[in-house]
Design an enzyme around this catalytic site. Structure first.
Site, PDB file in Angstrom:
ATOM      1  CB  SER A  29      -0.896   0.002   1.235  1.00  0.00           C
ATOM      2  OG  SER A  29      -0.081  -0.153   2.384  1.00  0.00           O
TER       3      SER A  29
ATOM      4  CG  ASN B 106       3.707   6.819  -5.012  1.00  0.00           C
ATOM      5  OD1 ASN B 106       4.394   6.982  -6.017  1.00  0.00           O
ATOM      6  ND2 ASN B 106       2.747   7.660  -4.702  1.00  0.00           N
ATOM      7  CD1 TRP B 107       3.900  -0.334  -8.756  1.00  0.00           C
ATOM      8  CD2 TRP B 107       2.479   1.180  -9.562  1.00  0.00           C
ATOM      9  NE1 TRP B 107       3.484  -0.755  -9.993  1.00  0.00           N
ATOM     10  CE2 TRP B 107       2.605   0.141 -10.518  1.00  0.00           C
ATOM     11  CE3 TRP B 107       1.616   2.238  -9.846  1.00  0.00           C
ATOM     12  CZ2 TRP B 107       1.911   0.141 -11.729  1.00  0.00           C
ATOM     13  CZ3 TRP B 107       0.922   2.234 -11.068  1.00  0.00           C
ATOM     14  CH2 TRP B 107       1.077   1.198 -11.983  1.00  0.00           C
TER      15      TRP B 107
ATOM     16  CE  LYS C  60      12.344   0.887 -13.455  1.00  0.00           C
ATOM     17  NZ  LYS C  60      11.531   1.951 -12.906  1.00  0.00           N
TER      18      LYS C  60
HETATM   19  N1  LIG Z   1       6.091   4.364  -7.070  1.00  0.00           N
HETATM   20  C1  LIG Z   1       6.187   4.138  -8.366  1.00  0.00           C
HETATM   21  O1  LIG Z   1       6.062   5.070  -9.177  1.00  0.00           O
HETATM   22  C2  LIG Z   1       6.404   2.736  -8.856  1.00  0.00           C
HETATM   23  C3  LIG Z   1       6.071   2.461 -10.184  1.00  0.00           C
HETATM   24  C4  LIG Z   1       6.244   1.175 -10.660  1.00  0.00           C
HETATM   25  C5  LIG Z   1       6.729   0.181  -9.807  1.00  0.00           C
HETATM   26  N2  LIG Z   1       7.047   0.481  -8.526  1.00  0.00           N
HETATM   27  C6  LIG Z   1       7.528  -0.639  -7.684  1.00  0.00           C
HETATM   28  O2  LIG Z   1       6.480  -1.011  -6.814  1.00  0.00           O
HETATM   29  C7  LIG Z   1       7.020  -1.588  -5.619  1.00  0.00           C
HETATM   30  C8  LIG Z   1       6.344  -0.934  -4.416  1.00  0.00           C
HETATM   31  O3  LIG Z   1       6.644   0.439  -4.409  1.00  0.00           O
HETATM   32  P1  LIG Z   1       5.665   1.537  -3.825  1.00  0.00           P
HETATM   33  O4  LIG Z   1       5.938   2.790  -4.596  1.00  0.00           O
HETATM   34  O5  LIG Z   1       4.258   1.055  -3.771  1.00  0.00           O
HETATM   35  O6  LIG Z   1       6.174   1.664  -2.296  1.00  0.00           O
HETATM   36  P2  LIG Z   1       6.735   2.968  -1.536  1.00  0.00           P
HETATM   37  O7  LIG Z   1       8.210   3.045  -1.679  1.00  0.00           O
HETATM   38  O8  LIG Z   1       5.923   4.167  -1.920  1.00  0.00           O
HETATM   39  O9  LIG Z   1       6.362   2.696  -0.024  1.00  0.00           O
HETATM   40  C9  LIG Z   1       7.056   1.847   0.825  1.00  0.00           C
HETATM   41  C10 LIG Z   1       6.066   0.825   1.336  1.00  0.00           C
HETATM   42  O10 LIG Z   1       6.763  -0.151   2.100  1.00  0.00           O
HETATM   43  C11 LIG Z   1       6.016  -0.396   3.286  1.00  0.00           C
HETATM   44  N3  LIG Z   1       6.902  -0.940   4.304  1.00  0.00           N
HETATM   45  C12 LIG Z   1       7.785  -0.285   5.101  1.00  0.00           C
HETATM   46  N4  LIG Z   1       8.396  -1.174   5.928  1.00  0.00           N
HETATM   47  C13 LIG Z   1       7.879  -2.394   5.626  1.00  0.00           C
HETATM   48  C14 LIG Z   1       8.118  -3.707   6.109  1.00  0.00           C
HETATM   49  N5  LIG Z   1       9.007  -3.938   7.073  1.00  0.00           N
HETATM   50  N6  LIG Z   1       7.414  -4.729   5.558  1.00  0.00           N
HETATM   51  C15 LIG Z   1       6.538  -4.523   4.569  1.00  0.00           C
HETATM   52  N7  LIG Z   1       6.266  -3.299   4.054  1.00  0.00           N
HETATM   53  C16 LIG Z   1       6.941  -2.246   4.582  1.00  0.00           C
HETATM   54  C17 LIG Z   1       5.450   0.953   3.623  1.00  0.00           C
HETATM   55  O11 LIG Z   1       4.369   0.819   4.513  1.00  0.00           O
HETATM   56  C18 LIG Z   1       4.999   1.411   2.256  1.00  0.00           C
HETATM   57  O12 LIG Z   1       3.741   0.876   1.926  1.00  0.00           O
HETATM   58  C19 LIG Z   1       8.544  -1.376  -5.705  1.00  0.00           C
HETATM   59  O13 LIG Z   1       9.140  -2.568  -6.142  1.00  0.00           O
HETATM   60  C20 LIG Z   1       8.694  -0.306  -6.770  1.00  0.00           C
HETATM   61  O14 LIG Z   1       9.933  -0.419  -7.462  1.00  0.00           O
HETATM   62  C21 LIG Z   1       6.875   1.727  -8.024  1.00  0.00           C
END
Ligand SMILES: NC(=O)c1ccc[n+]([C@@H]2O[C@H](COP(=O)([O-])OP(=O)(O)OC[C@H]3O[C@@H](n4cnc5c(N)ncnc54)[C@H](O)[C@@H]3O)[C@@H](O)[C@H]2O)c1
Length: 376
Positions: A38, A40-41, A233
């Protein structure tokens, strides 16, 4: 735009089912969807999926979203605020997720009875999450990973989709692409690629679940290629951030992207010879590379690192600049470096190895420019 199956080719020689046929086939059983993550993505993925489960009869309306629980500065639990305001105020403020998104801080209860599991957490937490899920999910559940990154084990590198499949005994597709979450959150058009191994029908179901008029999803039969593109990437984006921090200009950035794409392709093919050249021309390939090198958090933090002459660590800059969001590129560069040194491939991948040497402080940020001078 209509969802598309197999832009590359029609695998197995068969005719693809139309989305409506798949929907009708499955009408008797409505699939339950859980999003595991939960950030950003993860929050944007929940919004996309929730708009489709309401619209399509083959899915249960409700989408459960597992939240790694946090206490907000107000003293309230993040989950309570999401369920009251229908908004993830920490990771996606200002965007309504859909009233059918239900946040749940309990992993086991979030996945109970789920037919479709969407994994979308930073990759460093995936092994722990999978361990907790063993024996807790439906045996015939289907998974998809939106996670960019890999685990490096004694036996060698393990992509996240393989980790999920091996630990949970279920099949796992991947979804990657030029997808900066905040842009999709406000409905700006983008494309994405679903990678699948052999089950076209399942791939089509994932396409249906994610596709919207502003999120155009295509499926290709190349799990490894799609996932390696999405993972590697982020290393190139760190290099792009370095040249931005050194104010090298657009031509230098373009050189980084070209050389980076070349190393992405070479590394992917060495690790997994079945990876298809055409995958690098999908959204998960060149398009994701470009968007991540132009925008994105990896580039941004690497730019700050280089501006400071490498004197402030990535950990410190991540904590200061990203407010709880996680960087992927630096840890992926370390994982890639481990694979390269273990296999004696360091000299074949000068861009990837230089990024790691700079990130860990062994070389100054200017080493990226010196490397460029010797490349061809
Ligand atoms: N944000 C983007 O634009 C984007 C786009 C495409 C893919 N992604 C990929 O999506 C994946 C998730 O990224 P995101 O942007 O949703 O996350 P994020 O970096 O925005 O947030 C971090 C998340 O990790 C959680 N977290 C912190 N400690 C934790 C723990 N010990 N155990 C489990 N969860 C914990 C937090 O609660 C939060 O939900 C990543 O692999 C990222 O590379 C991100």
């Amino acid at each position: 735009m209509a969802p598309a199956l197999d832009a590359q080719e029609a695998p197995n020689g068969g005719e693809s089912l139309t989305p409506l046929q798949v929907q009708n086939n499955n009408a008797s059983h409505k699939s339950k969807v859980t999003i595991i993550g939960s950030g950003n993505w993860g929050s944007v993925a929940s919004k996309l999926v929730a708009s489709n489960t309401l619209r399509l009869t083959s899915f249960h309306d409700e989408v459960r979203m597992w939240v790694f629980e946090e206490t907000l500065p107000s003293g309230e639990k993040l989950t309570d605020v999401i369920n009251r305001n229908n908004e993830n105020v920490k990771y996606l403020p200002g965007i309504k997720l859909g009233k059918n998104v239900v946040a749940d801080p309990d992993l086991e209860s979030a996945v109970k009875d789920a037919d479709m599991l969407v994994f979308v957490t930073p990759h460093q937490f995936m092994e722990g999450i999978c361990k907790k899920l063993v024996g807790k999910i439906k045996r015939d559940a289907e998974a998809i990973s939106l996670v960019k990154g890999m685990e490096v084990k004694m036996e060698g590198p393990c992509m996240i989709s393989s980790l999920i499949s091996e630990q949970l005994g279920i099949s796992c597709c991947v979804l990657m692409g030029a997808n900066i979450a905040n842009e999709i959150a406000v409905g700006k058009f983008s494309e994405a690629t679903v990678g699948y191994r052999d089950n076209r029908e399942v791939a089509e179901k994932w396409v249906q679940l994610f596709n919207t008029p502003y999120f155009n999803v295509t499926a290709v039969q190349d799990v490894e290629g799609v996932e390696l593109c999405g993972t590697l990437k982020n290393v190139v984006a760190i290099a792009a951030g370095f040249v931005d921090g050194l104010e090298m200009g657009n031509n230098t950035k373009a050189a980084i992207m070209r050389l980076g794409l070349r190393e992405m392709k070479a590394f992917s093919k060495l690790l997994s010879p079945s990876v298809k050249d055409s995958t690098f021309f999908e959204s998960c390939g060149v398009a994701d590379l470009i968007t991540t090198c132009l925008g994105g958090r990896n580039r941004k933090v690497a730019e700050a690192f280089a501006r400071n002459g490498g004197k402030r660590s990535f950990d410190e800059l991540e904590a200061e600049m990203l407010q709880g969001q996680k960087l992927q590129g630096v840890s992926t560069a370390a994982e890639v470096y481990e694979v390269l040194s273990h296999r004696g491939w360091l000299e074949l991948f000068p861009l990837f190895s230089t990024v790691h040497e700079i990130s860990t402080g062994r070389f100054p940020p200017s080493a990226i420019v010196e490397y460029l001078g010797t490349s061809n």
